[in-house]
Design a protein around this motif. Sequence first.
Motif, short mmCIF file in Angstrom:
data_model
loop_
_atom_site.label_atom_id
_atom_site.label_comp_id
_atom_site.label_asym_id
_atom_site.label_seq_id
_atom_site.Cartn_x
_atom_site.Cartn_y
_atom_site.Cartn_z
N THR A 74 -7.00 -42.14 76.25
CA THR A 74 -5.82 -41.33 76.66
C THR A 74 -4.68 -42.10 76.41
O THR A 74 -4.49 -42.72 76.98
CB THR A 74 -5.59 -40.16 77.46
N ILE A 98 1.36 -39.03 73.08
CA ILE A 98 0.04 -39.43 73.19
C ILE A 98 -0.97 -38.94 72.09
O ILE A 98 -0.65 -38.47 71.21
CB ILE A 98 -0.03 -38.32 74.62
N THR A 99 -1.98 -39.96 71.98
CA THR A 99 -2.64 -39.69 71.48
C THR A 99 -4.30 -39.94 72.15
O THR A 99 -4.28 -40.29 72.48
CB THR A 99 -2.80 -40.45 70.18
N LEU A 142 0.68 -36.90 69.46
CA LEU A 142 1.04 -35.68 70.03
C LEU A 142 2.09 -35.98 70.08
O LEU A 142 2.82 -36.88 70.81
CB LEU A 142 0.47 -35.49 70.49
N THR A 148 3.10 -29.30 76.14
CA THR A 148 1.85 -29.79 76.91
C THR A 148 2.05 -31.51 77.24
O THR A 148 1.57 -31.72 77.83
CB THR A 148 0.93 -29.88 76.30
N VAL A 149 2.42 -32.35 75.92
CA VAL A 149 2.29 -33.52 76.19
C VAL A 149 3.43 -34.11 77.14
O VAL A 149 3.50 -34.63 78.29
CB VAL A 149 2.89 -34.01 74.91
N SER A 152 1.84 -33.32 80.93
CA SER A 152 0.57 -33.81 81.08
C SER A 152 1.60 -35.58 81.53
O SER A 152 0.91 -36.27 82.31
CB SER A 152 -0.14 -34.39 79.46
N MET A 177 -6.11 -32.43 82.56
CA MET A 177 -4.77 -33.14 81.64
C MET A 177 -6.20 -32.85 80.04
O MET A 177 -5.61 -32.63 79.09
CB MET A 177 -5.59 -34.63 82.15
N LEU A 181 -4.40 -30.63 76.82
CA LEU A 181 -3.94 -31.16 75.84
C LEU A 181 -5.24 -30.57 75.00
O LEU A 181 -5.13 -30.55 73.79
CB LEU A 181 -4.62 -33.21 75.40
N ARG A 182 -6.03 -29.97 75.46
CA ARG A 182 -7.16 -29.64 74.09
C ARG A 182 -6.71 -29.27 72.81
O ARG A 182 -7.10 -29.29 71.98
CB ARG A 182 -7.88 -28.77 74.72
N ALA A 184 -4.43 -28.89 71.23
CA ALA A 184 -3.34 -29.89 70.34
C ALA A 184 -4.64 -30.57 69.97
O ALA A 184 -4.44 -31.94 68.47
CB ALA A 184 -2.22 -30.86 71.09
N PHE A 185 -5.66 -31.43 70.74
CA PHE A 185 -6.11 -32.78 70.01
C PHE A 185 -7.64 -31.60 69.00
O PHE A 185 -8.07 -32.69 68.08
CB PHE A 185 -7.11 -33.07 70.63
#
Length: 301
Positions: A74, A98-99, A142, A148-149, A152, A177, A181-182, A184-185
């Motif tokens: 991450t 974030i990615t 993201l 959410t970012v 995180s 975490m 992020l789930r 969005a991922f």
Amino acid sequence: MACASEKEKYQQWLAQINQVCGRFAARPLPGEFIGELETSYARSLKLSTVTTAGVNLFRSREEIKLGNDAWFYTVFQLEGSAIVEQNDRQSVLEAGDITLIDASRPCSIYWPERSRQISLLLPRQIVEQQCRFQAIRCAHPLSRQLPTVQLSFRLLKESMENGDLSDRESEAALEAMVCLLRPAFQEQETAPRKERQFRNVLALIDEHLQSPALRPEWIAAESGMSVRSLYRMFADKGLVVAQYIKNRRLDLCAQALRATGDEEKLAGIGYSWGFADHSHFSTAFKQRFGVSPGEYRRRYR
């Protein structure tokens, strides 16, 4: 990178990356090279802060074979920008973005100019449990504008600053975490019939994990398919039915060990989740988590 000392600095930086983050290869880019690496370990939180410029870091199939692929990276972009590639997708990360990068697949990161980012190792088993094997968007940025970012980043910062986190608390931070992020991922697409059927089978397994009758033949019959079709369904996901059931039981045993005291017998916990033989349970648990059930419970006490 003509200067001998600069070449030496470059090689030392790459050696550090390989030691801390897993096997990578690198190639220089035009311009000045910068390479710094700081590591931080807070129990289950394994972090590395990379400050760099003028280099392309990548993992090919060769590096993956030689390294550990039991992780997702991450990436939290702190300063500057970076170009990330994976799964035929290329993204630009700006400060605050974030990615996610899958360590089991080839990837590439370009830092043409000075950049600073944190890479947090997420155990694959946590991501798989949270996402239930649904497709995950890797190398997808993201935006820092997403709540959410922002949450995180705050959770990561507070976890890094708290040196008194226990194993249990740091693992809970990792799970939180992933949970944040789930959405969005995960790939935003309607699941086809086979995917819905696979999820139904996983739900059936979870519902009957404590039953000694939970075997491929029973699952296939309950799901209205042949055993061969069941095996093929799991093979398409890179899984084996019996291994999945065992790992799922072990994960729930680990969860029980974290929540119980010494008065709860280890054999009883294993038995309650389908392990009739304590020796087999102990061996399987150590293979999955690296320590015996007793040691695991002591660490989380």
